[in-house]
Design an enzyme around this catalytic site. Structure first.
Site, short mmCIF file in Angstrom:
data_model
loop_
_atom_site.label_atom_id
_atom_site.label_comp_id
_atom_site.label_asym_id
_atom_site.label_seq_id
_atom_site.Cartn_x
_atom_site.Cartn_y
_atom_site.Cartn_z
N HIS A 356 13.14 1.66 10.06
CA HIS A 356 11.93 1.98 9.31
C HIS A 356 11.55 3.45 9.34
O HIS A 356 10.55 3.82 8.73
CB HIS A 356 10.73 1.20 9.86
CG HIS A 356 10.71 -0.24 9.43
ND1 HIS A 356 10.10 -0.67 8.29
CD2 HIS A 356 11.24 -1.34 10.01
CE1 HIS A 356 10.24 -1.97 8.17
NE2 HIS A 356 10.93 -2.41 9.21
N LYS A 534 -3.94 4.63 3.74
CA LYS A 534 -2.76 4.45 4.59
C LYS A 534 -3.11 5.01 5.96
O LYS A 534 -4.13 5.66 6.13
CB LYS A 534 -1.55 5.17 4.00
CG LYS A 534 -1.86 6.62 3.59
CD LYS A 534 -0.70 7.30 2.89
CE LYS A 534 -0.49 6.85 1.45
NZ LYS A 534 0.74 6.11 1.22
N ARG A 535 -2.26 4.76 6.96
CA ARG A 535 -2.49 5.37 8.26
C ARG A 535 -2.60 6.89 8.11
O ARG A 535 -1.95 7.48 7.23
CB ARG A 535 -1.34 5.01 9.22
CG ARG A 535 -1.40 3.59 9.73
CD ARG A 535 -2.66 3.32 10.50
NE ARG A 535 -2.60 3.94 11.81
CZ ARG A 535 -2.50 3.28 12.96
NH1 ARG A 535 -2.47 1.96 12.96
NH2 ARG A 535 -2.43 3.92 14.10
N LYS A 540 2.04 12.15 5.99
CA LYS A 540 1.47 11.55 4.78
C LYS A 540 0.55 12.53 4.04
O LYS A 540 0.18 12.32 2.90
CB LYS A 540 0.72 10.27 5.13
CG LYS A 540 1.65 9.13 5.58
CD LYS A 540 0.85 7.91 6.02
CE LYS A 540 1.70 6.76 6.55
NZ LYS A 540 2.25 5.89 5.49
N THR A 642 4.69 0.88 0.92
CA THR A 642 4.44 -0.33 0.14
C THR A 642 3.07 -0.22 -0.53
O THR A 642 2.84 -0.86 -1.56
CB THR A 642 4.48 -1.60 1.02
OG1 THR A 642 3.68 -1.38 2.19
CG2 THR A 642 5.91 -1.93 1.41
N LYS A 646 1.70 -1.52 -4.29
CA LYS A 646 0.49 -2.30 -4.57
C LYS A 646 -0.36 -1.60 -5.63
O LYS A 646 -0.88 -2.23 -6.56
CB LYS A 646 -0.35 -2.46 -3.30
CG LYS A 646 0.34 -3.19 -2.17
CD LYS A 646 -0.45 -3.00 -0.86
CE LYS A 646 0.36 -3.38 0.36
NZ LYS A 646 -0.24 -2.87 1.62
C1 LIG Z 1 0.12 -1.88 2.45
C2 LIG Z 1 -0.67 -1.48 3.62
C3 LIG Z 1 -0.25 -0.40 4.40
C4 LIG Z 1 0.96 0.45 4.05
O1 LIG Z 1 0.53 1.52 3.24
P1 LIG Z 1 1.49 2.78 2.96
O2 LIG Z 1 0.75 3.53 1.91
O3 LIG Z 1 2.77 2.23 2.44
O4 LIG Z 1 1.62 3.51 4.23
C5 LIG Z 1 -1.02 -0.04 5.48
N1 LIG Z 1 -2.14 -0.72 5.80
C6 LIG Z 1 -2.58 -1.75 5.07
C7 LIG Z 1 -3.83 -2.45 5.46
C8 LIG Z 1 -1.85 -2.19 3.96
O5 LIG Z 1 -2.28 -3.23 3.25
#
Ligand SMILES: *Cc1c(COP(=O)(O)O)cnc(C)c1O
Length: 798
Positions: A356, A534-535, A540, A642, A646
């Protein structure tokens, strides 16, 4: 009615079931029932509906002697389940009607459920999407993980700084699980290994029990249900009566407290190696319990021991369960007397590993002394595995080196397939972290681009868009997402675009109401909702986003009557508690928000909101309401992402770099429907080697220099010019993630975004073509790929 219906349940029957649970499971009279009681009675009634398909799936698997998949993951970021289960079973409307008859509001009951937050971010959420797809496709599978008493911490802001408190989802009863006290497995640590002739015997000096808790996971239309089995640590000896009788009450509970520590908390950091003994114990605890459990099931069916790979596929979600390799070898060789070489071969054919990350600090390594002290037999087995690998591959790549056990190398050597999570990432895996191993085993690395479950991430979270899609292309797309491409022909239809805009608008209003109610924040739904959720991590680049925000604020203030495109910048995300730089970025975003939102000349044009405690449920609210998706990581650093999928699926075009799955998203939605900027992965490597690159980039960008000057002089920190000194020093003199080099390109591309957004028809076309192009990113497609290219399993439903 939605695509129905695997159950003969009607609304009166559900009402009766809820009233029955209220009495017999909760001991409440309807007159005195609280929201919690109603929520539990609904969840228990829905759980009843899953039990039959669950039993039937198990029977079917035994009858067919089907191969099973075991997905081992330290994290499952599940979120809420009531709506998920109701939708998969096609009883959402019945549930709402039943609650209404009982005088309860469906949305309020659903929102009362705490998130199951047994994960940090993308890696854990991927595992949850995979569970949904495995059941939807009908592949016999178990998810194995840890039943953390405390999930991911809750995030609060105090004067703009992140503060963490313990999460407590298990403070209330968890409705979905079945406790299995009869499934208690002994897990050993420590001690020494003796030699008894040919045989090695491990004499451990510490034992805890792993007790199973099972949650049935029903797929789409309830045709199949798999099991999520989570392990809780329990003491072998509950209570030390002797100590108690001596009056040592705390000492009497000590064994219990020590054992339970193992499943007490989720490590809040999935990207750095913590080097903690407890973390190593957690990893071995759940992996060993899972391997013993699946071996018991395998042997009970009477198969030959070395036919294991014909009946079992084990997937390692990152290196956290990489100890599965030596553990399986230990069981095959020490307990079933397979010759060591054969044991290694059988284990390898059974195991596969998903990588990952390329971030060096995230590749797990354990001090060899610690490792050998806790797992002495495994330490020896890893040495044997290493020797076998030297002999077979003629390579110099070690597993144990400089007093460290390298879990990435261990996972690679013990897997028959290693997959990356996007096309770009899998290529970089070959070129960087596993370059030499890839040369030695050229067929081992493959790619399986991540995906997301369309049931949760469109069908459930975006009812307005769901209804429009149903009206336009009919039903059935939720389990066949490529059908979204049929929307393309409607994009030129003005009435369709009008309806698409109306759906987005209603989602934005829903979010605005929620922000008002929860945080007393007012946002204007006419403004562009520009979302980075995101985190919080340097790679990022939330920092670049907030710097761009300040630059835009400056420009607006310089020309308040200009033709500006109103924006709301939305941030969401948590920083690991020990990650100082990430926490400084959070503080800066909140400081900037405070300043800008109070500025009467700009606040209608530019606003910053950062709601506390981003989690799955908040994502389900923010994503359908977003207009623009920020995917701006330094190229080469985001393995897949991911969140990007979304957002695009729900009609947010991406502003992004050529990183992770962005590359493939851009190909699928069309390059003209994606705002690309920034250095490529190759440029990044080159630029980093130029001495003083950051300073040069800042000096070439007056706009950026001005912003950094304002942060330095305390403009956003009430005159405190120290608060961001470390952060600024890092930008000027280090800037490993090249914020300075991509800044101008990012800023200019944002102005292009402004231009398109001002033309609602052009923007809607773009947004709708994002939805129409994203069908390939269903996690059903990903799971089919794993099934055929890695696991060699076939679905048992058609
Ligand atoms: C999808 C999701 C992530 C992943 O987000 P990235 O933008 O791909 O880092 C992190 N936290 C939550 C709550 C999510 O639903």
């Amino acid at each position: 009615m939605p695509d129905t219906l695997r159950t003969d349940l009607d609304q009166p029957a559900l009402t009766q079931a809820m009233l029955r649970h209220l009495r017999s499971s909760l001991g409440k009279d309807p007159e005195h029932a609280t929201t919690y009681d109603w929520r539990m009675s609904l969840a228990l009634s829905l759980r009843d509906l899953v039990v039959e398909p669950w039993f039937a799936s198990t029977r079917r698997t035994y009858d067919a002697k089907g191969k099973r998949v075991y997905y081992l993951s330290m994290e499952f970021l599940i979120g809420r389940l009531i709506e998920d289960v109701a939708i998969n079973l096609g009883v959402e409307h019945i549930a709402a009607a039943a609650l209404a008859e009982l005088g309860q509001d469906y949305d309020r009951i659903v929102a009362d459920e705490p998130d199951a937050a047994l994960g940090n971010g993308g890696l854990g959420r991927l595992a949850a999407c995979f569970l949904d797809s495995l059941s939807t496709i009908g592949i016999p599978a178990y998810g194995y993980g840890i039943r953390y008493e405390h999930g991911l911490f809750e995030q609060h802001f105090e004067d703009g700084a992140q503060v963490e408190t313990a999460e407590k989802w298990l403070a209330q009863r968890h409705a979905w699980e079945f406790e299995r006290p009869e499934v208690s497995i002994s897990i050993h640590f420590g001690g020494y290994v003796s030699q008894c002739g040919e045989k090695s015997v491990w004499h451990s000096d510490e034992t805890v029990l792993a007790q199973a808790y099972d949650t049935p996971i029903a797929g789409w239309q309830g045709k199949w249900a798999n099991t999520l089995r989570l392990w809780a640590a329990k003491p072998v000896k509950l209570f030390d009566l002797e100590s108690f009788n001596r009056g040592d009450y705390i000492g009497a509970s000590r064994p219990e407290a020590l054992a339970r520590t193992i499943s007490r908390v989720l490590y809040p950091d999935d990207t750095t190696d913590t080097g903690k003994e407890l973390r190593l114990k957690q990893e071995y605890f759940f992996t060993a319990a899972s391997i013993q459990d699946l071996m018991r099931r395998f042997l009970a069916e009477g198969f030959e021991i070395d036919s294991l790979p014909d009946h079992v596929a084990i997937q390692l979600n990152d290196t956290h369960p990489a100890i599965a390799g030596p553990e399986l070898v230990r069981i095959l060789a020490d307990e079933h007397a397979l010759p060591m070489a054969r044991a290694i071969e059988v284990a390898r054919k059974t195991l596969a590993y998903t990588n990952h990350t390329l971030l060096p600090e995230a590749l797990e390594r354990w001090p060899e002394g610690l490792f050998a002290r806790i797992l002495p037999r495994h330490h020896r087995i890893i040495e044997i595995i290493q020797d076998a690998h030297f002999a077979a591959a003629g390579t110099k790549v070690t597993i144990i080196e400089h007093g460290q056990v390298k879990m990435g190398e261990l996972a690679f050597v013990m897997a028959h397939k290693v997959n990356g999570v996007s096309a770009l990432h899998s290529e970089l895996v070959k070129e960087t972290v596993f370059h030499d191993l890839h040369t030695a085993y050229p067929d081992r690395i493959i790619n399986q681009t991540n995906g997301i479950t369309p049931r949760r991430w469109l069908y459930s979270c975006n009812p307005a868009l769901r209804a429009l899609i149903d009206d336009t292309i009919g039903q059935g797309w939720a389990a066949d997402l490529e059908r979204l491409s049929e929307l393309r022909s409607s994009v030129e239809d003005a009435a369709f675009r009008e309806a698409y805009r109306a759906a987005k608008r209603s989602n934005k209003e829903r979010l605005a109401e929620w922000l008002k109610a929860r945080d007393r924040i007012t946002v204007n739904p006419d403004a562009m909702f520009d979302t980075q959720i995101k985190r919080i991590h340097e790679y990022k680049r939330q920092l670049m986003n907030i710097l761009e925000t300040i630059a835009l604020w400056n420009d607006i203030r310089d020309d308040p009557n200009g033709d500006w495109t109103p924006r709301v910048k939305i941030f969401g995300g948590k920083a690991a508690p020990g990650y100082v730089m990430a926490k400084s970025i959070i503080h800066l975003i909140n400081d900037v928000a405070k300043m800008l939102n109070a500025d009467p000349t700009t606040r209608d044009l530019l606003q910053v909101v950062y709601p506390e405690n981003y989690n799955v449920s908040m994502a389900e609210l923010l994503i359908p309401a977003s207009d623009l998706s920020e995917q701006i990581s330094t190229a080469g650093k985001e393995a897949s992402g991911t969140g990007n999928m979304k957002l695009s699926l729900n009609g947010s075009p991406t502003i992004g770099t050529l990183d992770g799955a962005n590359v493939e998203i851009r190909d699928h939605v069309g390059v003209e429907n994606f705002f690309l900027f920034g250095l490529t992965a190759r440029d990044v490597t080159k630029r980093r080697s130029v001495p003083g690159f950051a300073r040069a980039a800042i000096e070439a960008s007056p706009r950026l220099a001005r912003v950094l000057g304002q942060i330095a002089d305390g403009t956003f920190s009430g005159g405190d010019s120290d608060r961001y000194a470390a952060l600024l020093h890092n930008v000027w003199d280090h800037d490993y993630f090249l914020v300075t080099c991509d800044f101008d390109s990012y800023f200019n591309t944002q102005r292009e975004v402004d231009g398109v957004y001002r033309d609602p028809e052009a923007w809607t076309r773009m947004a709708a073509l994002n939805t129409a192009g994203m069908g390939w990113f269903s996690s059903d497609r990903t799971i089919r790929g794993y099934a055929s290219d890695i696991w060699n399993v076939r679905p048992l439903v058609v």
